[in-house]
Design a protein around this motif. Structure first.
Motif, PDB file in Angstrom:
ATOM      1  N   GLN A  37       0.858  -1.176   0.000  1.00  8.92           N
ATOM      2  CA  GLN A  37       0.000   0.000   0.000  1.00  8.92           C
ATOM      3  C   GLN A  37       0.896   1.228   0.000  1.00  8.92           C
ATOM      4  OE1 GLN A  37      -2.706   0.424   3.372  1.00  8.92           O
ATOM      5  NE2 GLN A  37      -4.229   1.363   2.046  1.00  8.92           N
ATOM      6  N   GLY A  40      -1.488   7.000   0.243  1.00  8.44           N
ATOM      7  CA  GLY A  40      -2.702   7.490  -0.390  1.00  8.44           C
ATOM      8  C   GLY A  40      -3.289   6.574  -1.442  1.00  8.44           C
ATOM      9  N   GLN A  41      -2.751   5.373  -1.545  1.00 11.10           N
ATOM     10  CA  GLN A  41      -3.231   4.431  -2.556  1.00 11.10           C
ATOM     11  C   GLN A  41      -3.935   3.249  -1.908  1.00 11.10           C
ATOM     12  OE1 GLN A  41      -2.771   5.098  -5.944  1.00 11.10           O
ATOM     13  NE2 GLN A  41      -2.048   7.039  -5.113  1.00 11.10           N
ATOM     14  N   GLY A  42      -4.641   2.512  -2.731  1.00 11.78           N
ATOM     15  CA  GLY A  42      -5.259   1.282  -2.264  1.00 11.78           C
ATOM     16  C   GLY A  42      -4.251   0.155  -2.170  1.00 11.78           C
TER      17      GLY A  42
END
Lengths: 112, 111
Positions: A37, A40-42
């Protein structure tokens, strides 16, 4: 312990160095997964081990990434010649049969 | 198009409010479905599995519409402790197989 255990919890290293991340799954869980991860990302799938079957490596982003699982238990994710874009939290999960996956606390990797 | 899409939010709601999260998935072969919760700088934790018949766990209700490839999560009487990012997750296989995560929907419950 009762849960998925990952080490180290934090790792800071210089660009170009190799790193090894360790995952100790829940005892008895036959499946083991690595995700990462980025800030700020999935979550992004990396690799999946199931018993003695060939691992599903379809999520590994480059040939600098590799993983192994010894004795059907502990797994090591290795990143060679680290780059700054490798900075992320690396999460390991394990599961048994058709049960949902349970995650470890993750290793926070920072590449300087 | 992302395989699993969610409204990123943030959803800012007062305590006691009812809030609904929506999620769509693109692969019709998806077999199993979940909602995970992730607190800031923590690992994802399973909130609940999602079944075609719909399922409820206390204040949480999950629904699945396979025809529309749509998943929802309803939280009633929201608490401050519900503040987190809610991740919609699908699996192409059951059992086992990689999970495909949505980007997550951030929820902030205010007093």
């Amino acid at each position: 312990g009762a849960g998925v255990s990952q080490s180290p919890s934090n790792k800071v290293t210089e660009k170009g160095k190799d790193v090894e991340l360790r995952c100790d799954p829940i005892s008895g869980h036959t499946a083991l997964y690595w995700y990462r991860q980025s800030l700020g990302q999935g979550l992004e799938f990396l690799i999946y081990f199931q018993g003695n079957s060939a691992p599903d490596k379809s999520g590994l982003p480059s040939d600098r990434f590799s993983a192994e699982r010894t004795g059907g238990s502990v797994s090591t994710l290795t990143i060679q010649r680290t780059q700054q874009e490798d900075s992320a939290v690396y999460l390991c999960a394990s599961s048994f049969a058709d049960q949902p996956q349970h995650f470890g606390d993750g290793t926070r990797l920072s590449i300087l | 198009r992302k395989e699993v899409e969610q409204d990123p939010g943030p959803f800012n709601v007062p305590e006691g409010a009812t809030v609904a999260f929506n999620c769509t998935y693109s692969n019709s072969a998806s077999q199993s479905f979940f909602w995970y919760r992730q607190d800031c700088r923590k690992e994802p934790k399973l909130l609940m599995s999602v079944y075609s018949s719909g399922n409820e766990d206390g204040r949480f209700t999950a629904q699945l519409n396979r025809a529309s490839q749509y998943i929802s999560l309803l939280i009633r009487d929201s608490k401050l402790s519900d503040s987190a990012t809610y991740l919609c997750v699908v699996n192409l296989r059951t059992p086992g197989g990689k999970l495909i995560f949505g980007q997550g929907t951030e929820l902030s419950v205010k007093p």
